[in-house]
Write an enzyme that holds these catalytic residues in place. Sequence first.
Site, PDB file in Angstrom:
ATOM      1  N   ASN A 182      68.896   8.742  -8.042  1.00  0.00           N
ATOM      2  CA  ASN A 182      69.591   7.563  -7.506  1.00  0.00           C
ATOM      3  C   ASN A 182      68.767   6.987  -6.365  1.00  0.00           C
ATOM      4  O   ASN A 182      68.823   7.469  -5.233  1.00  0.00           O
ATOM      5  CB  ASN A 182      70.977   7.980  -7.031  1.00  0.00           C
ATOM      6  CG  ASN A 182      71.835   6.783  -6.682  1.00  0.00           C
ATOM      7  OD1 ASN A 182      71.329   5.749  -6.269  1.00  0.00           O
ATOM      8  ND2 ASN A 182      73.136   6.929  -6.845  1.00  0.00           N
ATOM      9  N   ASP A 183      67.997   5.961  -6.682  1.00  0.00           N
ATOM     10  CA  ASP A 183      67.105   5.328  -5.702  1.00  0.00           C
ATOM     11  C   ASP A 183      67.834   4.891  -4.445  1.00  0.00           C
ATOM     12  O   ASP A 183      67.206   4.623  -3.427  1.00  0.00           O
ATOM     13  CB  ASP A 183      66.514   4.047  -6.305  1.00  0.00           C
ATOM     14  CG  ASP A 183      65.395   4.321  -7.253  1.00  0.00           C
ATOM     15  OD1 ASP A 183      64.544   5.154  -6.926  1.00  0.00           O
ATOM     16  OD2 ASP A 183      65.369   3.681  -8.324  1.00  0.00           O
ATOM     17  N   CYS A 184      69.117   4.738  -4.568  1.00  0.00           N
ATOM     18  CA  CYS A 184      69.872   4.112  -3.490  1.00  0.00           C
ATOM     19  C   CYS A 184      70.615   5.117  -2.617  1.00  0.00           C
ATOM     20  O   CYS A 184      71.343   4.728  -1.709  1.00  0.00           O
ATOM     21  CB  CYS A 184      70.824   3.078  -4.074  1.00  0.00           C
ATOM     22  SG  CYS A 184      69.897   1.818  -4.940  1.00  0.00           S
TER      23      CYS A 184
ATOM     24  N   ASN B 157      69.855   7.081   0.014  1.00  0.00           N
ATOM     25  CA  ASN B 157      68.715   7.235   0.931  1.00  0.00           C
ATOM     26  C   ASN B 157      69.213   7.955   2.187  1.00  0.00           C
ATOM     27  O   ASN B 157      69.577   7.324   3.171  1.00  0.00           O
ATOM     28  CB  ASN B 157      68.123   5.873   1.286  1.00  0.00           C
ATOM     29  CG  ASN B 157      68.021   4.952   0.073  1.00  0.00           C
ATOM     30  OD1 ASN B 157      68.666   3.911   0.008  1.00  0.00           O
ATOM     31  ND2 ASN B 157      67.233   5.371  -0.907  1.00  0.00           N
TER      32      ASN B 157
ATOM     33  N   GLN C 290      63.892   2.328   0.349  1.00  0.00           N
ATOM     34  CA  GLN C 290      63.201   3.413  -0.336  1.00  0.00           C
ATOM     35  C   GLN C 290      62.008   3.954   0.438  1.00  0.00           C
ATOM     36  O   GLN C 290      61.608   5.087   0.251  1.00  0.00           O
ATOM     37  CB  GLN C 290      62.724   2.954  -1.719  1.00  0.00           C
ATOM     38  CG  GLN C 290      63.726   3.241  -2.800  1.00  0.00           C
ATOM     39  CD  GLN C 290      64.650   2.066  -3.025  1.00  0.00           C
ATOM     40  OE1 GLN C 290      64.187   0.944  -3.173  1.00  0.00           O
ATOM     41  NE2 GLN C 290      65.932   2.304  -3.026  1.00  0.00           N
TER      42      GLN C 290
END
Length: 814
Positions: free
Chosen positions: A486-488, A490, A503
Amino acid sequence: MKFGYFDDANREYVITQPDTPLPWINYLGCQAYFGIISNTAGGYSFYRDARLRRVSRYRYNNVPYDLGGRYIYLRDDDSGEFWSPSWQPTRNDLEDYTCRHGLGYTIIGSRYSGIEAHSTYFVPLGEDLEIWRLTLTNRRSKPASLSVYSSIEFCLWDANDDATNFQRNFSIGEVEIEDGVIYHKTEYRERRNHFAYFACSRKTEGFDTQREAFVGPYRGWEKPLAVERGKLSNSVAHGWAPIGAHHVELQLGPDETQEVIFLLGYHENPQEQKFDPPASQTVNKKTVKPVIAKYLNFADVDAAFEKLRQYWDGLLAVCQVETPDVHTNRMVNIWNAYQCMATFNMSRSASFYESGIGRGLGFRDSNQDLLGFVQMVPARARERILDLAATQLPSGGAYHQYQPLTKRGNNDVGSNFNDDPHWLIVGVAAYLKETGDWSILDEPVPYDNAPGSEQPLYEHLQRSFQYTLDRLGPHGLPLIGRADWNDCLNLNCFSDTPGQSFQTTTNKDGKVAESVFIAALFVLAGRELAEIALRRGRTDEAQRDLAEVARMEDTVREQGWDGEWFLRAYDDFGRKVGSKECAEGKIFIETQGFCVLAGIGLDDGRAHAAMESVAKHLATEHGIILQQPAYSRYYLELGEISSYPPGYKENAGIFCHNNPWVMIAETQVGNGDRAYDYYARINPSAREPISELHRCEPYVYAQMIAGRDAPTHGEAKNSWLTGTAAWNYYAVTQWILGIRPTFEGLEIRPVVPKGWRGFKATRLFRGVTYNIAVTREGEGNQVALKVDGEPWESTVVPAPVEGQREVAVEVTLK
Ligand code: BGC
Ligand code: NOJ
């Protein structure tokens, strides 16, 4: 509401009105030269790399959304009226319109003022060019005097530079025109050895190569001055905006048909043969002329088109199924496989939602794409694996992305997405199971492309695994780094500055925040690695890997379980993410799907409970949403996930990529009805009747469907380039239909709906065709196999004796 229909026999989707809710696109080319084409002929082309070798220009996010493309204009020279047979850009009221998107080609047909036009666009196999074949028929009772105008806007190669450094570009554009062929040669005088060309099969009345001369001052593509006037001005571009445009005149008697070919291509000359004569600055055209001559010839074009069809016959024949469900059949047999080719080629770089400039090939993305591609062209999968592995860093970490042209890691994005390395193991395992080609593990592969650093691929996999062991957090779970799948999410970002990248910004040292998802991925990858090690005789390594896997499983059970579902993560304060204790984001999909598909909780009731929780909290009629409740405000400690309005993207959108994880998990707990039900909810073909809501193409998956918190629940966005393609293909073929390559042979273990009486399939596996017939006798998932008529006690069918090319497998489900 539908905007077209599936023509399964021809493997086409036929769009019957040009104003689809969004541009509905297709890809041309599947090897080195690629184009994107919309249902109104919009789009652009490039050679290998959408950023670094852009052939034609495109303005994204335009008004209308899709403007700029492979536009042909027709002009009635008696009345002066003109129109676009692809509807755009003139948008006349066409009498008839169809766009047939097929496998590697698009045919746009229309009729206006009694003139029928069909434009077939495709890229011949093995060539770096595209053909636009225009077929015109006069359906009037009188002869027609027509003019045909072609147009293409050249891009000055580096698409980023083209869009941003135009003060320079306005001075460097150069062309040559010879025998009606337009050569675009910007920067050829210095370091480039490649040029583009635009040719026509007919005698031309004129040409234009300067955009302003063609469209006219203060005009656009919808009303070019030159077309209105009926005459091109033979303009030669010096800087500004080089284009290609031809003018062809035709006399068409009643019911007469005539054809014109336009050819847009890319060509490279050997460095020492760039110019002709050698001392000049004139492009050497000797090398390209035979290619042009060949494809301006109708018989050669016919043959190339036929070859393309046969090529796809071959690719699709690898796996064909006949189930009781038309949507399953159509997606598996045609469109899902086709989309897997596109995601393999493009990763997430170039679509109508990805500019081709921002990203190259993603490490995690491309590895996962192999799951849906490897069976089609194993040799290309092999090459891709070696390219990916060569961008791995000595630490075992990986560049998150690399540029396909240079094959170098992308420094702007860098590394430290801590899930990345494991996907290499997953990709390699898929390749080995499909092909049995163990030699790939011995291939010497460098780290970070540094000469001298080569190690066997097998060693790269070890480092991938070790990478996580070197980065465990306070609970013994893997540290998350910049983000996991899940790139989001963070958890080390803590950004309060507008415009900062979620990112790549890291404000915490990353020693606390942990990911349960990476733990599950580690378990999956670790098991694969152990299997690989065993088969290489590395028993000690296999045992060590399995011990680490077992330890991680225990950790997930102890630290990663919330009572009714798996936790998602721990944040930088060591607080739970994805727990009942959270005010929002109490339950996430990723760990439910992935823990179970990795085998965690299958024996202790956790898997079953997790699946019930998904059904209860996350499943909607349009698919399974990513988490609940959606984040209603920005959480500094969570990052981008909470930046999206509720219901979109990672903030409780239906992020289709992870839905198949749950489908696979459901097959593992034996629930074929639910697995299939989830499959059907996001199957684009099944969603065709609600195209006005879904809005994206009904023949390919989109990355996201708006979740139930969104005002537009059910609306899809970002079609084509998504891991959804490979994962759905993998989930339905290997887990629901259960036709599964293993290290040992082809396993057949379907977990299909109770109501299915059976299904048939043919699967080409390691050179042998398996003809599979499944019959249901009871309601369960118990499998009994007969191989060539003989009862077989295992579910894995081994390779037949040398020389035998077909195997009959009868499967009874009880
Ligand atoms: C993903 C998105 C995400 C974005 C954040 C991309 O890699 O496609 O899902 O929203 O990163 O900028
Ligand atoms: C799209 C990215 O390409 C993929 O790598 C990522 O896993 C998903 N977004 C989820 O954030």
